[in-house]
Design a protein around this motif. Structure first.
Motif, short mmCIF file in Angstrom:
data_model
loop_
_atom_site.label_atom_id
_atom_site.label_comp_id
_atom_site.label_asym_id
_atom_site.label_seq_id
_atom_site.Cartn_x
_atom_site.Cartn_y
_atom_site.Cartn_z
N ARG A 284 0.83 -1.21 0.00
CA ARG A 284 0.00 0.00 0.00
C ARG A 284 0.87 1.26 0.00
NH1 ARG A 284 -1.39 3.51 3.73
NH2 ARG A 284 -0.33 2.30 5.34
N GLN A 285 1.89 1.28 0.84
CA GLN A 285 2.76 2.45 0.88
C GLN A 285 3.54 2.62 -0.42
OE1 GLN A 285 5.16 2.24 4.48
NE2 GLN A 285 3.56 3.26 5.64
N ILE A 288 1.23 4.21 -2.92
CA ILE A 288 1.09 5.65 -2.70
C ILE A 288 2.23 6.39 -3.39
CG2 ILE A 288 1.19 7.49 -0.97
CD1 ILE A 288 -0.26 5.57 0.95
N GLU A 289 3.45 5.90 -3.19
CA GLU A 289 4.59 6.54 -3.85
C GLU A 289 4.47 6.45 -5.37
OE1 GLU A 289 9.47 6.24 -4.23
OE2 GLU A 289 8.43 5.17 -2.60
N ALA A 307 -4.30 8.36 -3.97
CA ALA A 307 -3.30 8.35 -2.90
C ALA A 307 -3.93 8.76 -1.57
CB ALA A 307 -2.14 9.28 -3.26
N LEU A 310 -5.82 5.90 -0.09
CA LEU A 310 -4.96 4.84 0.45
C LEU A 310 -4.25 5.26 1.73
CD1 LEU A 310 -3.22 3.44 -2.77
CD2 LEU A 310 -5.17 2.46 -1.55
N ALA A 311 -3.97 6.55 1.87
CA ALA A 311 -3.12 7.02 2.96
C ALA A 311 -3.85 6.99 4.30
CB ALA A 311 -2.63 8.43 2.67
N ASP A 315 1.02 7.12 8.11
CA ASP A 315 1.98 7.20 7.00
C ASP A 315 2.83 8.46 7.05
OD1 ASP A 315 1.19 4.80 5.82
OD2 ASP A 315 -0.47 5.77 4.77
N LEU A 337 0.06 15.99 0.89
CA LEU A 337 -0.65 14.87 1.47
C LEU A 337 -0.40 14.79 2.97
CD1 LEU A 337 -2.45 12.53 0.61
CD2 LEU A 337 -0.41 11.18 0.16
#
Length: 643
Positions: A284-285, A288-289, A307, A310-311, A315, A337
């Motif tokens: 997941r992380q 995001i990237e 993003a 998902l965040a 995070d 974000l």
């Protein structure tokens, strides 16, 4: 000071032969002059001896030190060579903190045809600075030294940011062999992490995304055997991870299948990406990237929206890391974000004050986070998120006004309220820009614009005749009695719903030595003034200025209720206790959003609206001289986006 034949004869002679007798020059010149030089080991030894003197050491440059090392590397089978090399290595070690990046950059130049320099100075080849220099040269398309003899296995273990740079430069000349080698080194150190496999698919093997039967590309370069083995290892690791390939496929879709998709797809897209990731937090992380970094301009809004979905607040460490990302745009969007999660809470009022307004409704939702899910709209605007944005904008300044009241209370009601609405106007201008961006980013079916204009009711106008109603038999109230007029002009699909006026009388709390906290117990009320307000319209309110009371920074109470409560407490109706106001009122932010803008208050009576809009000699756009506030709310289709 320059090298002197009498004082430093060895240094003068060596650097003269190498073309470095005066000020240090560029690495290209060093390499060219070095090829034709005939510097002996004895001269190198004597030069190093002279460099032991502090004054000489202060003069030597990184270019000159590497020139000595390159000269030593050309010497063969000399008994004293190991001692000379040891002296050079010690010299480089002592200068590394100051000149490490310069050494690495210069070593790129020598690497074209003098690989022996790395045998003399092995620290160069295995340093993080040298890998950074390789990335810089690769980015500038100046990296042409990676021949079959270059010792790839001796390069430093890449950092995460160095891997990011190499991934992004994989299409450059010599880029594939370097990233394949770096990925192999990283996998041996930390294993095949979801992050490593995801970006291998996105940057190196996009044909493998969601297609395990794709054919691996063939490596064609000086290091074909080594490169092919490293490439095959990465290919197999990614190919066997169906979940990572599926996530990569969804991310890549924004640059391909969904390149021309409308913003309406954003929620469907975010849901699919979330399902593909499942409960894998590392993946997941990484996703995001990937959204912040790899998606091209056309679908940036959708990527940022996904993003956000998902965040999570946990995070912050990831987002802080991404703020140091090699890609500058990723830095900014990661900061945006991260800031969406950082709310400042006023300890006195307990109100949450968002520091930033994002560009998508997902960012707004995080900034104005509340536990309810699927909460429906509370007003005719039909947009719960918009309502909370308006409410929070007013609440921020309302809390500030209460905190600062002790510093400015002597200015008087009119100046205090004018200052407040001046600042509120600026905030709404910022919100208006955010709403326009949100309409574009989130694909909402309509867009809302909010603007505020000012015109003041001065003392003369306040004391002049008010507006007569039919029940007054043509006799208007003796005084207008309003400090502030609010004119709401709601627009729906380009059509006005009709202007409405609301009259506001402002009262402030006076200091008192004997009162609680140094303030008076009650607000002063003029019953005649209250009566004149009520006679003109039922849309008349009192706004009370003072320290925060019961979580309310600027309490608002209808004029009729103020009159009733004041006469209940004091026969003359000339005072109203602050504690009563604390429980009988609404915070200004609540009243402004859910009464004023929601059209639950406001009088459409033509004469009243005209009076509120145009006082004697007033100008609706003179901000500081006149104080009527006109709030215009428009709801319409979103603007078309230029392709």
């Amino acid at each position: 000071m320059r090298w002197d034949f009498e004082r430093t004869p060895a240094l003068w002679s060596v650097f003269r032969k190498l073309g470095l007798g005066d000020r240090p020059r560029g690495r290209r010149l060093i390499v060219e002059r070095y090829d034709a030089s005939d510097v002996s080991l004895r001269e190198i030894t004597e030069a190093i001896f002279e460099l032991r003197h502090p004054e000489n050491r202060a003069l030597v440059s990184p270019e000159q030190i590497l020139a000595l090392a390159a000269s030593a590397a050309a010497v063969r089978d000399a008994p004293e060579l190991p001692n000379v090399i040891a002296e050079l290595q010690q010299l480089v070690d002592e200068e590394w903190d100051r000149s490490g990046p310069a050494f690495a950059e210069l070593a790129i130049g020598y690497s074209r045809n003098q690989l022996d320099i790395f045998n003399v100075l092995p620290r160069l080849l295995g340093s993080a600075e040298f890998l950074d220099a390789i990335c810089d040269a690769l980015e500038a398309n100046e990296l042409d030294f990676v021949n079959s003899y270059f010792p790839l296995d001796r390069l430093a273990l890449p950092t995460r940011n160095q891997l990011r740079r190499l991934f992004q430069l994989a299409s450059h000349k010599n880029g594939p062999v370097l990233i394949h080698n770096a990925v192999k080194a990283a996998s041996k150190n930390v294993g095949w992490s979801p992050w490593l496999k995801l970006f291998c698919v996105i940057w190196l093997f996009p044909e493998l995304a969601d297609n395990r039967d794709a054919i691996m590309p063939v490596a064609r370069n000086f290091h074909s055997d080594i490169d092919a083995a490293a490439q095959e290892e990465a290919w197999k690791a990614a190919r066997l991870d169906a979940k990572t390939r599926s996530v990569a496929a969804v991310v890549i879709d924004l640059n391909g299948t969904l390149r021309n998709a409308t913003p309406d797809i954003r929620q469907v897209y975010a849901d699919r990406l979330r399902r593909s990731i499942g409960n894998d937090d590392s993946l997941r992380q990484a996703a995001i990237e990937a959204l912040l970094w790899t998606v091209r301009e056309r679908q940036r809004d959708t990527a940022l929206y996904a993003a956000v979905q998902l965040a999570s607040p946990n995070d912050r460490e990831l987002l802080s890391e991404l703020e140091r990302h090699p890609d500058r745009r990723t830095q900014y969007e990661a900061a945006q974000l991260r800031l969406a999660f950082e709310d400042a809470v006023d300890p006195e009022s307990g109100w949450t004050i968002p520091r930033r307004v994002g560009i998508s409704d997902g960012l707004f939702a995080m900034t104005l986070f509340h536990p309810e899910t699927g909460e429906s709209a509370h007003t005719w605007l039909g947009d719960r998120l918009l309502e909370r944005m308006i409410e929070q904008t007013v609440a921020t300044l309302e809390a500030e006004a209460a905190r600062e009241y002790h510093r400015h209370h002597g200015s008087g009601e009119e100046k205090l309220v004018e200052r407040f609405f001046t600042k509120l106007s600026t905030k709404f201008e910022m919100l208006d820009r955010g709403l326009a961006e949100m309409a574009s980013a989130s694909g909402r079916a309509r867009r809302t614009n909010i603007s505020i204009r000012y015109r003041s009711v001065d003392k003369a106008e306040e004391g002049s005749h008010g507006v007569s109603r039919q029940k007054d038999s043509g006799k208007p109230p003796p005084t207008f009695s309003a400090d502030l007029c609010l004119i709401v002009n709601p627009m729906l699909d380009g059509k006005s719903l009709g202007k409405r006026a609301t009259l506001v009388q402002v009262k402030r709390l006076y200091p008192s030595k004997s009162g609680p906290g140094g303030w008076g117990v009650s607000y002063r009320i003029d019953p005649v003034q209250t009566s004149d307000l009520i006679r003109q319209t039922s849309s008349a309110v009192f706004l009370f200025q003072g320290p925060s009371v019961n979580g309310r920074g600027l309490p608002v109470i209808p004029a009729q209720l103020v009159d009733d409560l004041a006469h209940n407490q004091v026969r003359s109706g000339k005072a109203l206790r602050a504690t009563t106001i604390g429980v009988a009122s609404k915070p200004l932010a609540d009243w402004f959003t859910y009464d004023l803008v929601a059209l639950r208050i406001g009088d459409p009576y033509g004469a009243l609206v005209e009076k509120a809009e145009r006082g004697p000699g007033s100008d609706a756009y003179d901000l500081f001289r006149y104080g009527t506030v006109e709030v215009e709310v428009r709801v319409s289709d979103p603007p078309k986006r230029l392709e």
